[in-house]
Design a protein around this motif. Structure first.
Motif, PDB file in Angstrom:
ATOM      1  N   CYS A  46      13.904   4.273   9.772  1.00 44.74           N
ATOM      2  CA  CYS A  46      13.264   5.590   9.862  1.00 44.74           C
ATOM      3  C   CYS A  46      12.266   5.585  11.015  1.00 44.74           C
ATOM      4  O   CYS A  46      11.487   4.635  11.173  1.00 44.74           O
ATOM      5  CB  CYS A  46      12.552   5.894   8.552  1.00 44.74           C
ATOM      6  SG  CYS A  46      11.676   7.466   8.573  1.00 44.74           S
ATOM      7  N   HIS A  48       9.707   7.315  11.328  1.00 45.98           N
ATOM      8  CA  HIS A  48       8.335   7.582  10.881  1.00 45.98           C
ATOM      9  C   HIS A  48       7.609   6.296  10.532  1.00 45.98           C
ATOM     10  O   HIS A  48       6.583   5.984  11.117  1.00 45.98           O
ATOM     11  CB  HIS A  48       8.346   8.533   9.673  1.00 45.98           C
ATOM     12  CG  HIS A  48       6.979   8.806   9.125  1.00 45.98           C
ATOM     13  ND1 HIS A  48       6.575   8.358   7.887  1.00 45.98           N
ATOM     14  CD2 HIS A  48       5.931   9.454   9.665  1.00 45.98           C
ATOM     15  CE1 HIS A  48       5.317   8.737   7.685  1.00 45.98           C
ATOM     16  NE2 HIS A  48       4.897   9.408   8.751  1.00 45.98           N
ATOM     17  N   HIS A  68       8.981   8.397   2.447  1.00 42.85           N
ATOM     18  CA  HIS A  68       8.158   9.629   2.451  1.00 42.85           C
ATOM     19  C   HIS A  68       9.010  10.886   2.505  1.00 42.85           C
ATOM     20  O   HIS A  68       8.512  11.961   2.810  1.00 42.85           O
ATOM     21  CB  HIS A  68       7.197   9.638   3.649  1.00 42.85           C
ATOM     22  CG  HIS A  68       6.387   8.399   3.795  1.00 42.85           C
ATOM     23  ND1 HIS A  68       6.483   7.560   4.888  1.00 42.85           N
ATOM     24  CD2 HIS A  68       5.471   7.839   2.968  1.00 42.85           C
ATOM     25  CE1 HIS A  68       5.658   6.529   4.737  1.00 42.85           C
ATOM     26  NE2 HIS A  68       5.036   6.666   3.593  1.00 42.85           N
TER      27      HIS A  68
END
Ligand code: FES
Length: 104
Positions: A46, A48, A68
């Protein structure tokens, strides 16, 4: 002009329809999606926070990060749900002789 090489990634028979299968290329974790319109391959990390998208929730063309709940479109890698804002890498792929291949 050298042509790009195709690299075997995982056997098509190892994929689960509608699910995500982990793979590796040059030490990089990849995610192989067997979705409604065929197979797609992205980076498994990911953008992020680095969670593994292989463990995410896959629906249609969207992978939702398990950490998240950021979302990505697996066709072009774009982030389509916060908190993810940066795209993930997408690999050109095909199937040949029972193998999923990516362009190297
Ligand atoms: Fe994936 Fe935060 S690590 S959304």
């Amino acid at each position: 002009m050298s042509d790009s090489n195709w690299i075997d990634l995982v056997a098509v028979s190892d994929l689960e329809p509608g699910d995500v299968t982990p793979a590796q290329h040059k030490g990089q974790p990849l995610a192989v999606y067997d979705g409604p319109e065929g197979i797609h391959v992205t980076s498994a990390r990911c953008s992020h926070g680095g969670a593994s998208l292989v463990d995410g929730y896959f629906d249609g063309f969207i992978i939702e990060c398990p950490l998240h709940q950021g979302c990505f479109d697996i066709r072009d890698g774009r982030a389509c749900g916060k908190p993810a804002t940066r795209a993930i890498k997408v690999f050109e792929c095909r199937t040949l002789e029972g193998m999923v291949q990516i362009k190297g």
